[in-house]
Scaffold this motif. Structure first.
Motif, mmCIF file in Angstrom:
data_model
loop_
_atom_site.group_PDB
_atom_site.id
_atom_site.type_symbol
_atom_site.label_atom_id
_atom_site.label_comp_id
_atom_site.label_asym_id
_atom_site.label_seq_id
_atom_site.Cartn_x
_atom_site.Cartn_y
_atom_site.Cartn_z
ATOM 1 N N TYR A 121 0.793 -1.089 0.017
ATOM 2 C CA TYR A 121 0.030 -0.144 -0.005
ATOM 3 C C TYR A 121 0.788 1.307 0.024
ATOM 4 N N SER A 122 0.350 2.304 -0.592
ATOM 5 C CA SER A 122 1.210 3.442 -0.666
ATOM 6 C C SER A 122 0.231 4.753 0.318
ATOM 7 N N ILE A 123 1.053 5.174 1.012
ATOM 8 C CA ILE A 123 0.329 6.074 2.054
ATOM 9 C C ILE A 123 1.096 7.216 1.976
ATOM 10 N N VAL A 124 0.459 8.593 1.705
ATOM 11 C CA VAL A 124 1.001 9.782 1.720
ATOM 12 C C VAL A 124 0.815 10.485 3.034
ATOM 13 N N LEU A 125 1.644 10.895 3.563
ATOM 14 C CA LEU A 125 1.503 11.414 4.989
ATOM 15 C C LEU A 125 2.021 12.946 5.124
ATOM 16 N N ILE A 171 4.044 7.127 11.989
ATOM 17 C CA ILE A 171 4.580 6.072 11.253
ATOM 18 C C ILE A 171 4.787 5.107 12.345
ATOM 19 N N GLY A 172 5.292 5.570 13.481
ATOM 20 C CA GLY A 172 5.417 4.557 14.621
ATOM 21 C C GLY A 172 4.014 3.671 15.120
ATOM 22 N N ALA A 173 2.953 4.368 14.799
ATOM 23 C CA ALA A 173 1.725 3.802 15.219
ATOM 24 C C ALA A 173 1.265 2.779 14.232
ATOM 25 N N LEU A 174 1.643 3.124 13.045
ATOM 26 C CA LEU A 174 1.385 2.199 11.798
ATOM 27 C C LEU A 174 2.084 1.056 11.569
ATOM 28 N N GLY A 175 3.412 0.930 11.887
ATOM 29 C CA GLY A 175 4.338 -0.008 11.744
ATOM 30 C C GLY A 175 4.599 -0.282 10.461
ATOM 31 N N ASN A 176 4.924 -1.743 10.113
ATOM 32 C CA ASN A 176 5.137 -2.148 8.786
ATOM 33 C C ASN A 176 3.733 -2.469 8.049
ATOM 34 N N ARG A 177 2.707 -2.738 8.903
ATOM 35 C CA ARG A 177 1.328 -3.076 8.268
ATOM 36 C C ARG A 177 0.396 -3.000 9.321
ATOM 37 N N ASP A 196 2.987 4.619 -12.460
ATOM 38 C CA ASP A 196 3.452 4.759 -11.201
ATOM 39 C C ASP A 196 2.553 4.096 -10.297
ATOM 40 N N LYS A 197 3.038 3.437 -9.067
ATOM 41 C CA LYS A 197 2.180 2.940 -8.074
ATOM 42 C C LYS A 197 1.128 3.904 -7.570
ATOM 43 N N PRO A 198 -0.238 3.503 -7.657
ATOM 44 C CA PRO A 198 -1.006 4.401 -7.115
ATOM 45 C C PRO A 198 -1.043 4.716 -5.707
ATOM 46 N N ILE A 199 -1.714 5.827 -5.400
ATOM 47 C CA ILE A 199 -1.690 6.259 -3.952
ATOM 48 C C ILE A 199 -2.971 5.384 -3.256
ATOM 49 N N ASP A 200 -2.795 4.703 -2.052
ATOM 50 C CA ASP A 200 -3.994 4.305 -1.598
ATOM 51 C C ASP A 200 -4.569 5.113 -0.393
ATOM 52 N N LEU A 201 -4.053 6.221 0.346
ATOM 53 C CA LEU A 201 -4.623 6.673 1.259
ATOM 54 C C LEU A 201 -3.695 8.093 1.540
ATOM 55 N N PHE A 202 -4.250 8.954 1.864
ATOM 56 C CA PHE A 202 -3.740 10.316 2.367
ATOM 57 C C PHE A 202 -4.190 10.330 3.937
ATOM 58 N N ILE A 203 -2.972 10.791 4.620
ATOM 59 C CA ILE A 203 -3.069 11.062 6.015
ATOM 60 C C ILE A 203 -2.620 12.596 6.227
ATOM 61 N N HIS A 225 2.840 -1.519 3.984
ATOM 62 C CA HIS A 225 2.865 -0.276 3.261
ATOM 63 C C HIS A 225 4.241 0.503 3.281
ATOM 64 N N VAL A 226 4.247 1.432 2.429
ATOM 65 C CA VAL A 226 5.279 2.334 2.079
ATOM 66 C C VAL A 226 4.760 3.650 2.267
ATOM 67 N N ILE A 227 5.260 4.531 3.321
ATOM 68 C CA ILE A 227 4.623 5.939 3.579
ATOM 69 C C ILE A 227 5.676 6.864 2.904
ATOM 70 N N HIS A 228 5.080 7.994 2.339
ATOM 71 C CA HIS A 228 5.771 9.046 1.784
ATOM 72 C C HIS A 228 5.448 10.378 2.488
ATOM 73 N N GLU A 229 6.422 10.653 3.011
ATOM 74 C CA GLU A 229 6.299 11.865 4.059
ATOM 75 C C GLU A 229 6.412 13.355 3.460
ATOM 76 N N PHE A 230 5.873 14.392 3.798
ATOM 77 C CA PHE A 230 5.768 15.583 3.194
ATOM 78 C C PHE A 230 5.846 16.719 4.366
ATOM 79 N N ALA A 231 6.329 17.708 4.570
ATOM 80 C CA ALA A 231 6.363 18.520 5.370
ATOM 81 C C ALA A 231 5.604 19.744 4.788
ATOM 82 N N THR A 232 5.506 19.717 3.725
ATOM 83 C CA THR A 232 4.744 20.999 2.997
ATOM 84 C C THR A 232 3.695 20.616 1.974
ATOM 85 N N GLY A 233 2.696 21.388 2.061
ATOM 86 C CA GLY A 233 1.780 21.082 1.080
ATOM 87 C C GLY A 233 2.046 21.211 -0.561
ATOM 88 N N ALA A 234 3.032 22.160 -0.537
ATOM 89 C CA ALA A 234 3.725 22.406 -2.062
ATOM 90 C C ALA A 234 4.288 21.197 -2.320
#
Length: 148
Positions: free
Chosen positions: A12-16, A28-34, A65-72, A42-51
């Motif tokens: 799964y691809s998660i955008v954080l 990230i700690g709460a979600l663990g590896n699955r 590209d691998k689709p995004i499955d969830l935004f947090i 899952h793999v988590i893509h981290e972002f600190a800015t909206g841009a």
């Protein structure tokens, strides 16, 4: 090895998004590896800015590209909050993946609804609540995509 744990299964691809690195670390700690034993990792893509998040989303090429499955998205981020970003994603991304917003107060649930997020979880992050909510959203997304 069961089918759900197959190494060939797509992660799964998660955008954080959060401007606060400690919030990103807590999530990230709460979600663990699955998020559930029967689900793929899952793999988590981290972002600190909206841009930066928007550049990532805009750069995704459908079908390649691998689709995004969830935004947090952290609603408490500044100067741009996750609620506005959630609403923008829902307006602009075709077949937008589910959005989970992290809000500061229970009274902010109406803002989460305004943003069109599918779910919201409160700060501080409760690992059990977050994992269960993410698992439910990913299951729903997987079911919806399998019917297309």
């Amino acid at each position: 090895m069961s089918e759900s744990h197959s190494s060939k299964e797509r992660k799964y691809s998660i955008v954080l998004f959060s401007d606060d690195s400690s919030v990103r670390e807590a999530i990230i700690g709460a979600l663990g590896n699955r998020v559930a034993p029967e689900m793929a990792e899952h793999v988590i893509h981290e972002f600190a800015t909206g841009a930066a998040l928007r550049l990532f989303v805009d750069g995704k090429k459908p079908g390649t590209d691998k689709p995004i499955d969830l935004f947090i998205l952290d609603a408490e981020s500044v100067p741009e909050g996750g609620l506005g970003i959630a609403r923008q994603l829902k307006d602009e991304v075709f077949n937008c993946p589910p959005v989970l917003v992290i809000t500061g107060r229970k009274a902010d649930a109406w803002l989460a609804a305004w943003s069109r997020a599918e779910a919201n979880v409160l700060h501080p992050i409760d690992p059990f609540t977050l994992s269960a909510t993410v698992a439910d959203l990913l299951r729903t997304r997987t079911t919806a995509l399998s019917t297309l």
